[in-house]
Design an enzyme around this catalytic site. Structure first.
Site, PDB file in Angstrom:
ATOM      1  N   PHE A 131      90.271  48.114 -50.862  1.00  0.00           N
ATOM      2  CA  PHE A 131      91.691  47.135 -49.795  1.00  0.00           C
ATOM      3  C   PHE A 131      91.104  48.313 -48.967  1.00  0.00           C
ATOM      4  CE2 PHE A 131      91.777  45.887 -54.444  1.00  0.00           C
ATOM      5  CZ  PHE A 131      92.635  44.982 -54.128  1.00  0.00           C
TER       6      PHE A 131
ATOM      7  N   THR B 174      86.599  46.758 -55.639  1.00  0.00           N
ATOM      8  CA  THR B 174      87.602  46.047 -54.717  1.00  0.00           C
ATOM      9  C   THR B 174      88.021  47.215 -54.126  1.00  0.00           C
ATOM     10  OG1 THR B 174      87.393  43.834 -56.079  1.00  0.00           O
ATOM     11  CG2 THR B 174      89.143  44.400 -54.106  1.00  0.00           C
TER      12      THR B 174
END
Length: 293
Positions: free
Chosen positions: A175, A173
Site C-alpha cells: 500500500f 499487498t
C-alpha cells in the site's frame, strides 16, 4: 488527522492504515471509509482526508491498475509505503455444504483461483468493492460466503470455515500513503525514518525509495535502454518497473519506476536530469521511507 481507506470496516486497507498509525505514533486519528479505491485515492485530492492509503501491488496478482492511472492523472505525493501480509479466509454464517455464492474483491477472487476451482467449482463467484464489503454481505444469507480477512470475520460475526485459502502461502499487498501535492513543510506528514531528521544524507544507502513515471512520446530503438542505462551507470538499484498503457494508441506506454534513494541526493538529482532529457514526460511521484516490518 483523517486517513482515507477502502472500506467498509475490516478491510486490508484499514489494516494498512492501522500499521501506518502505529509506526508513526499518531494520535487523534480518524479513519474514513470509501466505497472503492478511486474514491479513497481522490479523497486526499479533494480535501476529504489528510492522507489516503491505497493498494498499489500484490505479490500474486501484480499491480493495481486504477492506482497507477490515478497517480499519473492527479497531483499527489507518496509519503510512505506499508506492506501487509494477506491471509484470505473463507467466511460464512452457515456451513461449507450450504455455500452457493462466494463474494470478494476481484483481487481476492483471483488470489484464490485454484482453491475455488478445486473445492467450489459449482459456486457462483461475485465481485464486490472490497473484501470487507463481501464479508458484510455474506452475513445476510447462509448460502453466501466471503473471501476476506480474519478481522472481517470478527467484525461481521462470521465463522472462519477455512483459513489461508490463497493459492500462494506468501501473499503480500503493498500500500502507498498519499498526500496532496504542494503541501508546505508544516502541513506534511512525518515521513523520515527513525533517527533521521531534515534532508537525508547518503540516502541511496538508507531506507528511502523514489517513484517516478516516464513517457517516451517517440518510441525508438534503445529508448528504454537509455533510461535504464542512466540508473545502471550511477549504480542506482531499481526495485520495480512496470508498463501501463497510455490509452492513446495500442503499443504506447507509460513506465512506472521505483528505485532506491531520495531526490535530495546529488547523485539521484543528476540521474533524474539525465533521464528528463531523454523523455517527453518525467513525473516524480514521491521520495519516501521504504517499509520495514
Amino acid at each position: 488527522m483523517i486517513i482515507g481507506v477502502l472500506g467498509p470496516e475490516g478491510s486490508y486497507s484499514e489494516k494498512a492504515a492501522q500499521t501506518w498509525i502505529l509506526k508513526h505514533s499518531l494520535d487523534s486519528v480518524g479513519i474514513q471509509y470509501f466505497s472503492d479505491i478511486e474514491d479513497a485515492f481522490l479523497a486526499v485530492v479533494q480535501g476529504k482526508s489528510d492522507i489516503s492509503i491505497v493498494p498499489i501491488e500484490n505479490s500474486i496478482e501484480g499491480s493495481v491498475g486504477v492506482t497507477l492511472d490515478l497517480l499519473l492523472e492527479n497531483g499527489v505525493e507518496i509519503v510512505g509505503e506499508i506492506v501487509v501480509k494477506i491471509e484470505h479466509c473463507l467466511l460464512s454464517k452457515g456451513g461449507p455444504e450450504k455455500i452457493k455464492v462466494i463474494l470478494s474483491h476481484p483481487q481476492g477472487l483471483a488470489q484464490c483461483r485454484h482453491f475455488l476451482k478445486k473445492y467450489f467449482p459449482e459456486a457462483e463467484l461475485r465481485s464486490t468493492g472490497s473484501t470487507s464489503h463481501a464479508a458484510r454481505l455474506a452475513g445476510e444469507f447462509e448460502e453466501m460466503a466471503a473471501i476476506a480477512s480474519p478481522e472481517a470475520a470478527e467484525c461481521y460475526r462470521l465463522k472462519v470455515l477455512l483459513p489461508n485459502i490463497q493459492d500462494r502461502k506468501e501473499n503480500y499487498t503493498r500500500f502507498i500513503a498519499l498526500q496532496a501535492a504542494g503541501k508546505s513543510p508544516d502541513e506534511q506528514v512525518l515521513c523520515v525514518p527513525e533517527g533521521k531528521t531534515g534532508e537525508p544524507e547518503n540516502s541511496s544507502h538508507s531506507a528511502f525509495k523514489t517513484s517516478i513515471i516516464v513517457y517516451l512520446e517517440k518510441d525508438r530503438p534503445g529508448a528504454l535502454y537509455e533510461i535504464l542505462g542512466a540508473f545502471a551507470k550511477n549504480k542506482i538499484n531499481l526495485t520495480r518497473i512496470e508498463s501501463r498503457p497510455s490509452k492513446k494508441e495500442l503499443g504506447d506506454y507509460y513506465f512506472y519506476i521505483d528505485f532506491e534513494g531520495h531526490t535530495g541526493d546529488v547523485l539521484i538529482e543528476e540521474t533524474l536530469k539525465d533521464i528528463k532529457s531523454k523523455t517527453d514526460t518525467l513525473k516524480i511521484v514521491g521520495s519516501y521511507p521504504a517499509f520495514k516490518a
